[in-house]
Scaffold this motif. Structure first.
Motif, PDB file in Angstrom:
ATOM      1  N   ASP A  58       0.843  -1.185   0.000  1.00 34.03           N
ATOM      2  CA  ASP A  58       0.000   0.000   0.000  1.00 34.03           C
ATOM      3  C   ASP A  58       0.886   1.245   0.000  1.00 34.03           C
ATOM      4  O   ASP A  58       2.113   1.143   0.043  1.00 34.03           O
ATOM      5  N   THR A  64       1.103  -7.022   1.806  1.00 32.09           N
ATOM      6  CA  THR A  64       0.165  -8.135   1.862  1.00 32.09           C
ATOM      7  C   THR A  64       0.623  -9.148   0.830  1.00 32.09           C
ATOM      8  O   THR A  64       0.867  -8.789  -0.323  1.00 32.09           O
ATOM      9  N   VAL A  66      -0.207 -12.556  -1.369  1.00 36.38           N
ATOM     10  CA  VAL A  66      -1.371 -13.245  -1.906  1.00 36.38           C
ATOM     11  C   VAL A  66      -0.919 -14.508  -2.624  1.00 36.38           C
ATOM     12  O   VAL A  66       0.000 -14.471  -3.438  1.00 36.38           O
ATOM     13  N   LEU A  80      -9.382  -8.317  -0.899  1.00 34.93           N
ATOM     14  CA  LEU A  80      -8.568  -7.124  -1.062  1.00 34.93           C
ATOM     15  C   LEU A  80      -9.426  -5.969  -1.541  1.00 34.93           C
ATOM     16  O   LEU A  80     -10.345  -6.163  -2.329  1.00 34.93           O
ATOM     17  N   ASP A  86      -1.544   1.855  -4.646  1.00 32.14           N
ATOM     18  CA  ASP A  86      -1.095   0.520  -4.260  1.00 32.14           C
ATOM     19  C   ASP A  86      -0.211  -0.028  -5.376  1.00 32.14           C
ATOM     20  O   ASP A  86      -0.325   0.372  -6.541  1.00 32.14           O
TER      21      ASP A  86
END
Length: 100
Positions: A58, A64, A66, A80, A86
């Motif tokens: 971010d 994050t 994934v 999300l 981002d």
């Protein structure tokens, strides 16, 4: 850059899509777009992309991770919500670097 609104009232934002994708860059996307649609905006991932470990940063630098492979076979849910600026980073898998 934050959100932009078109004449129909749809909100868009700029995100960065980098790494092992066909056309890395900055893209103006609809605010409700999911990760598959976002990656498609960059032409999709390239063969040899590590879909088990896609990084999303971010604007504050929070990370994050994934696992897109698990999502694609229904083993996990990706919840999300992208925000302006981002960055999605798709890594190349280690084995694919040796095959080139």
């Amino acid at each position: 850059m934050g959100y932009k609104m078109d004449d129909s009232g749809n909100y868009y934002m700029s995100i960065n899509i980098l790494g092992h994708v066909k056309a890395p860059g900055s893209y103006l996307i609809h605010q409700k777009l999911g990760i598959l649609d976002a990656l498609s905006a960059a032409g999709g991932t390239l063969p040899g992309s590590n879909l088990n470990n896609i990084s999303i940063y971010d604007s504050s630098g929070n990370l994050t991770e994934v696992n897109l492979n698990a999502y694609l076979v229904g083993k996990n849910k990706i919840d999300l919500e992208f925000k302006p600026n981002d960055t999605i980073f798709t890594k190349q898998s280690a084995w694919s670097t040796f095959l080139q």
